[in-house]
Write a protein that holds these residues in place. Structure first.
Motif: not given
Length: 238
Positions: A86-96
């Protein structure tokens, strides 16, 4: 994760213990078999996989939601996998999306899995981003609706649903009925739409990490202070 993202896609991170239907659920959501089912039975490494549709990204979080005793790798290695992915992405998830199996007891092991998730992403991760997805929907034969059934439950599972803001949905991953597939997907996205928090980001993760380190430091200081006081008291007493 795909590099070219649609504008403001919904990013669903599937989490949960093995053999509860996590990968099958991912396949139901995207509408085709892109995730390998039962891949975790003899797993010694954990690869996080994703598939992008026109309007969402579904992530099969291998190892995310397992308890320490069930992992074939160390917690540190799992954390490295998550941070690397996930490190290179700003948003990791919208919902878990916390996958749980309808018809099974919510035991202390499931509670440990929830605590593991919180240790990875923060104590408020379910409150802000959690949706409970019950698999095994083909076995649901209650006289009431699923929503009514959820309202009749007692014990720790109620605490979990309350913590997730009553965002829950039932999935039948075995159905071949197009109408039911669409209905349950629409219901899932309806529950995801109830999440008011912005997407989980690197900033949230770093804040959680900083908070955990601060708690550890405070705990060590407190223990040292107690030991010092005990020693002083013993010296004075003697």
């Amino acid at each position: 994760m795909p590099k070219k993202l649609p504008k403001e896609p919904k990013i669903l991170l599937l989490a949960g213990r093995g053999s509860l239907g996590k990968s099958s659920t991912g396949n139901s959501i995207v509408g085709k078999p892109v995730f390998k089912v039962d891949a975790g039975l003899d797993q010694t490494s954990y690869e996080i996989l994703a598939h992008q549709t026109d309007d969402m990204i579904v992530i099969d979080g291998s190892g995310i939601g397992e308890i320490i005793d069930d992992l074939k790798i160390s917690r540190e290695s799992l954390v490295e996998n998550i941070e690397s992915y996930f490190s290179e992405y700003n948003v990791w998830f919208t919902a878990l999306i916390l996958v749980y199996k309808y018809g099974t007891r919510y035991t202390a092991q499931e509670q440990k899995a929830v605590e593991m998730l919180k240790s990875l992403f923060g104590q408020d991760v379910l409150k802000k981003w959690g949706v409970v997805l019950f698999t095994n929907g083909d076995q649901f034969e209650e006289p009431s609706t699923f929503h009514e059934w959820c309202g009749q439950q007692e014990g720790r599972i109620v605490d979990l649903m309350n913590e997730c803001g009553h965002r829950f949905v039932l999935f039948d991953n075995k159905t071949q009925e197009a109408d039911l597939k669409k209905e349950q997907l629409d219901k899932l996205m309806e529950e995801v739409g109830k999440i008011s928090s912005p997407g989980y980001t690197m900033k949230n993760y770093k804040k959680k990490t900083t908070s955990c380190r601060r708690i550890c430091i405070y705990s060590v200081v407190a223990v040292c202070l107690i030991v010092f006081i005990v020693v002083v008291v013993l010296v004075i007493w003697l």
